[in-house]
Motif scaffolding. Structure first.
Motif, PDB file in Angstrom:
ATOM      1  N   LEU A   4       0.870  -1.114  -0.256  1.00  0.00           N
ATOM      2  CA  LEU A   4       0.011   0.105  -0.011  1.00  0.00           C
ATOM      3  C   LEU A   4       0.883   1.110   0.100  1.00  0.00           C
ATOM      4  O   LEU A   4       1.770   1.229   1.024  1.00  0.00           O
ATOM      5  N   VAL A   5       0.902   2.081  -1.030  1.00  0.00           N
ATOM      6  CA  VAL A   5       1.818   2.981  -1.131  1.00  0.00           C
ATOM      7  C   VAL A   5       1.025   4.458  -1.156  1.00  0.00           C
ATOM      8  O   VAL A   5       0.171   4.501  -2.286  1.00  0.00           O
ATOM      9  N   GLU A   6       1.066   5.240  -0.172  1.00  0.00           N
ATOM     10  CA  GLU A   6       0.329   6.681  -0.429  1.00  0.00           C
ATOM     11  C   GLU A   6       1.301   7.622  -0.809  1.00  0.00           C
ATOM     12  O   GLU A   6       2.477   7.527  -0.730  1.00  0.00           O
ATOM     13  N   SER A   7       0.364   8.624  -1.201  1.00  0.00           N
ATOM     14  CA  SER A   7       1.047  10.007  -1.847  1.00  0.00           C
ATOM     15  C   SER A   7      -0.042  10.827  -1.444  1.00  0.00           C
ATOM     16  O   SER A   7      -1.205  10.735  -1.463  1.00  0.00           O
ATOM     17  N   CYS A  22      -3.769   6.078  -2.523  1.00  0.00           N
ATOM     18  CA  CYS A  22      -3.326   4.926  -2.041  1.00  0.00           C
ATOM     19  C   CYS A  22      -3.223   3.660  -2.913  1.00  0.00           C
ATOM     20  O   CYS A  22      -4.310   2.950  -3.417  1.00  0.00           O
ATOM     21  N   ALA A  23      -1.899   3.717  -3.484  1.00  0.00           N
ATOM     22  CA  ALA A  23      -2.045   2.624  -4.593  1.00  0.00           C
ATOM     23  C   ALA A  23      -1.512   0.924  -4.054  1.00  0.00           C
ATOM     24  O   ALA A  23      -1.017   0.693  -3.123  1.00  0.00           O
ATOM     25  N   TYR A  80      -8.611   6.736  -2.958  1.00  0.00           N
ATOM     26  CA  TYR A  80      -8.494   8.167  -2.766  1.00  0.00           C
ATOM     27  C   TYR A  80      -9.179   8.555  -1.481  1.00  0.00           C
ATOM     28  O   TYR A  80     -10.053   8.337  -1.182  1.00  0.00           O
ATOM     29  N   LEU A  81      -8.461   9.791  -0.770  1.00  0.00           N
ATOM     30  CA  LEU A  81      -9.218  10.560   0.190  1.00  0.00           C
ATOM     31  C   LEU A  81      -8.948  11.854  -0.194  1.00  0.00           C
ATOM     32  O   LEU A  81      -8.146  12.503   0.004  1.00  0.00           O
ATOM     33  N   GLN A  82     -10.286  12.506  -0.640  1.00  0.00           N
ATOM     34  CA  GLN A  82     -10.294  13.983  -1.153  1.00  0.00           C
ATOM     35  C   GLN A  82     -10.629  14.690   0.519  1.00  0.00           C
ATOM     36  O   GLN A  82     -11.761  14.454   1.002  1.00  0.00           O
ATOM     37  N   GLN A 111       2.788   3.136   4.382  1.00  0.00           N
ATOM     38  CA  GLN A 111       4.310   3.734   5.228  1.00  0.00           C
ATOM     39  C   GLN A 111       3.478   5.221   5.817  1.00  0.00           C
ATOM     40  O   GLN A 111       4.289   5.595   6.644  1.00  0.00           O
ATOM     41  N   GLY A 112       2.487   5.560   5.346  1.00  0.00           N
ATOM     42  CA  GLY A 112       2.090   7.033   5.978  1.00  0.00           C
ATOM     43  C   GLY A 112       2.549   8.203   5.060  1.00  0.00           C
ATOM     44  O   GLY A 112       3.459   8.129   4.180  1.00  0.00           O
ATOM     45  N   THR A 113       1.801   9.225   5.177  1.00  0.00           N
ATOM     46  CA  THR A 113       1.855  10.581   4.288  1.00  0.00           C
ATOM     47  C   THR A 113       1.453  11.556   5.209  1.00  0.00           C
ATOM     48  O   THR A 113       0.319  11.711   5.880  1.00  0.00           O
ATOM     49  N   GLN A 114       2.388  12.882   5.195  1.00  0.00           N
ATOM     50  CA  GLN A 114       2.130  13.753   6.316  1.00  0.00           C
ATOM     51  C   GLN A 114       1.307  14.657   5.843  1.00  0.00           C
ATOM     52  O   GLN A 114       1.549  15.161   4.685  1.00  0.00           O
TER      53      GLN A 114
END
Length: 118
Positions: A4-7, A22-23, A80-82, A111-114
């Protein structure tokens, strides 16, 4: 190998917007429960929103209802989270999570995204 890769995180002023992605890879994206959690410094991790990728049904924490929208894209195996009308209280590390059996227990974490709102 599940990933799970967030951006999409970043810094924004109050009232602004961000969209997190989140891919997902490693097992079938369909019929899968996925969600977003966040953790602010000194606070416990809390659930923000979730989606069942099968029929698109969603759940939101009271604190983000109306302001946040969770969605999924089958073609991209991405959730996605809009986030709209952001507030300083939304400042946190945001994590993507997957619960393949929709059991209520997270099996995989990103891994998380700030996200920082000033």
């Amino acid at each position: 190998h599940v990933q799970l890769v967030e951006s999409g995180g970043g810094s924004v002023q109050a009232g602004g917007t961000l969209r997190l992605s989140c891919a997902h890879s490693g097992y079938s994206f369909r019929s899968n429960c996925m969600g977003w959690f966040r953790q602010a410094p000194g606070k416990e991790r809390e659930g923000v929103a979730s989606i069942y990728t099968g029929d698109g049904s969603t759940y939101y924490a009271d604190s983000v209802k109306v302001r946040f929208v969770v969605s999924r894209d089958y073609a991209k195996s991405t959730v996605y989270l809009q986030m709209n009308s952001l507030k300083p209280d939304d400042t946190a590390m945001y994590y993507c999570a997957a619960d393949p059996m929709c059991s209520g227990h997270v099996s995989y974490w990103g891994q998380g995204t700030q996200v920082t709102v000033s």
